[in-house]
Write an enzyme that holds these catalytic residues in place. Structure first.
Site, PDB file in Angstrom:
ATOM      1  N   HIS A 177      -3.561   1.834  -2.161  1.00  0.00           N
ATOM      2  CA  HIS A 177      -2.344   1.021  -2.261  1.00  0.00           C
ATOM      3  C   HIS A 177      -2.630  -0.363  -2.839  1.00  0.00           C
ATOM      4  O   HIS A 177      -1.714  -1.034  -3.309  1.00  0.00           O
ATOM      5  CB  HIS A 177      -1.646   0.918  -0.896  1.00  0.00           C
TER       6      HIS A 177
ATOM      7  N   ASP B  45      -5.468   7.264   0.994  1.00  0.00           N
ATOM      8  CA  ASP B  45      -5.325   5.832   0.688  1.00  0.00           C
ATOM      9  C   ASP B  45      -6.673   5.216   0.309  1.00  0.00           C
ATOM     10  O   ASP B  45      -6.976   4.082   0.692  1.00  0.00           O
ATOM     11  CB  ASP B  45      -4.701   5.060   1.851  1.00  0.00           C
TER      12      ASP B  45
ATOM     13  N   SER C 154      -7.091  -5.318   3.114  1.00  0.00           N
ATOM     14  CA  SER C 154      -7.049  -3.904   2.741  1.00  0.00           C
ATOM     15  C   SER C 154      -8.147  -3.572   1.749  1.00  0.00           C
ATOM     16  O   SER C 154      -8.293  -4.238   0.724  1.00  0.00           O
ATOM     17  CB  SER C 154      -5.690  -3.549   2.135  1.00  0.00           C
TER      18      SER C 154
END
Length: 492
Positions: free
Chosen positions: A130, A160, A236
């Site tokens: 993402h 992901d 992230s």
């Protein structure tokens, strides 16, 4: 949790830093022996610090060792926006115009930031999918502030995770080794390293709060490590590090009581386990990710089901379907069996089953413990890729019949997974429906599976075409949609 004003955020952040310092000190008894070249942590005796000297140690040597292998990632994408009158937000106008509004379009550059981990000395980086989704340009910034353009090698939204590559011009960069995430225990100390809010590389400390978190719905392979090490937007793709300086997870998500950019750490963060990262990296040389496939679907054991099957507690997955000729079928697994363990690892629910299969090496043999009619049995199942038969045979339906304008294909487990569909489904799937076509007018949707036409069972595209052309003036069509079978009769 981040408040609406920045002062509150930094106040909370300071408190967390102090808390992290205490945990840092508590970790000292483990840290120094490891840095001195002691055996791997799995073989060491874990103990609580017991003296004042113990709590004066620091994570600094460990951070100096692993920090250069964590990078910042900046992704840029050009997006098109349509500027329309606010009137078109009104349901009355939407009824007539749908989502296609008159108005000017404009292009703008969207930017996102995240973190990544160097996994090979030649510039191979793993991050979250993402972080770089839709990116036209990606820049990797090293800890020493050097910048490199990177390209995407793998982007896997099901986990992901993504793999990037940049040219180091022959320089060998520091990188992290992967540690077996199955060795982790709740209570182990970890460090999270990333680029929260774009402020630059940041290290936070915490413990493993829980393992095998499955009921999150974040990815198709939800099986996360939970940590209280502070993780915020921008973290992230960053690293979760064990005390031996190895990668145990890729920080991916946080639980927050706020949405959007206002979300921040409340001490509940989630990381993709390093064993899943390993399977993605193995796909780099092949250019494609191929995971083992078992060929069963099942139901997570509830308390009521456990009592019915005579289990002392609700663990395991009851098999409800076995795909013909799948590895599970060939190994003798049947509908009604309860899968309890895979290679010694307990299976708590369906997500755990999916994860355990996906992280096994291809062509290896998995020992699966099942309960059948009250008796424990162990079967050996070869880990094979999903079946690729029948061939998809993608066709656009044509002719004077209600399905004209639909693009259809044969379903196989491999093709279904590629399309994001149920890998246990069989038959002919609708991939696309042309606007204003006969298929659109009868309400056919992408994802529908045509099961029967005028009493003929539909298993292949060729059979469907013949059945539709033979109908001439009347068709009784059955489709499966979201687990339900719908039937309609249409006259020409």
């Amino acid at each position: 949790m981040r408040g609406p004003d920045s002062n509150r955020f930094f106040h909370i952040s300071l408190a967390r830093r102090l808390a992290g310092t205490v945990r840092l000190a508590l970790a000292a008894g483990l840290l120094l022996p490891l840095l001195a070249g002691a055996p791997a942590i799995a073989q060491t005796v874990k103990q609580v610090p017991s003296s004042r000297e113990d709590i004066l140690y620091s994570f600094a040597p460990l951070v100096r060792k692993v920090g250069p292998a964590v990078v910042n990632i900046y992704a840029r994408a050009e997006v098109t926006e349509r500027r329309a009158s606010p009137l078109f937000d009104d349901p009355f106008f939407r009824r007539f115009f749908g989502d296609v509004f008159p108005g000017e379009t404009r292009k703008r550059t969207a930017q996102s930031l995240g973190s990544g981990v160097i996994m090979r000395a030649d510039g191979l980086v793993v991050t979250n999918a993402h972080v770089i989704k839709g990116a036209d340009e990606i820049t990797v910034v090293l800890a020493d502030r050097r910048e490199f353009d990177a390209k995407i090698l793998i982007q896997d939204e099901r986990t992901d995770l993504a793999v990037l590559k940049f040219d180091t011009d022959g320089e060998n960069l520091p990188f992290l080794e992967i540690r077996d995430s199955d060795e982790l225990e709740v209570g182990d100390i970890v460090l999270a390293i990333g680029n929260p809010f774009g402020v630059g590389q940041t290290v936070t400390s915490g413990i493993i709060s829980a393992l095998a978190r499955t009921a999150l719905g974040i990815t198709d392979y939800s099986f996360f490590i939970q940590t209280d090490a502070a993780i915020n937007p921008g973290n992230s793709g960053g690293a979760l590090i064990s005390m031996d300086g190895k990668l145990v997870g890729v920080n991916t998500a946080i639980f927050s009581n706020q949405r959007g950019s206002g979300a921040g750490s409340v001490g509940i963060g989630f990381a993709v386990p390093s064993n899943m990262v390993r399977t993605i990296l193995e796909g780099v040389d092949k250019g494609v990710i191929v995971r083992p496939w078992l060929g069963v679907s099942g139901q997570t054991m509830t308390t009521a089901l456990a009592e019915q099957f005579g289990l002392p507690r609700p663990v395991g997955v009851a098999v409800t379907d076995v795909y013909p000729d799948a590895p599970a079928a060939n190994a003798g697994i049947r509908v009604g069996d309860i899968i309890l363990k895979i290679s010694g690892r307990e299976i708590v629910d369906e997500q755990a089953l999916r994860y355990r299969v996906a992280t096994r090496p291809l062509e290896s043999i998995a020992e699966i413990e099942i309960l059948r009619r009250g008796e424990l049995q162990t079967v050996q199942v070869p880990m094979r890729p999903p079946l690729a038969k029948p061939e998809p045979d993608v066709r656009d339906m044509q002719g004077q019949h209600p399905l004209a304008g639909a693009r259809v294909a044969n379903l196989s487990p491999a093709f279904a997974l590629e399309q994001g569909l149920d890998d246990m489904a069989r038959g002919v799937v609708v991939l696309k429906v042309a606007r204003q076509s006969p298929a659109a007018r009868v309400g056919l949707r992408p994802g529908d599976i045509v099961t029967e036409v005028n009493g003929t069972k539909i298993e292949l595209v060729a059979t469907l075409e013949q059945a539709m052309l033979a109908g001439q003036h009347a068709w009784r069509i059955s489709i499966r949609r979201e687990g339900q079978v719908l039937t309609t009769e249409i006259k020409g």
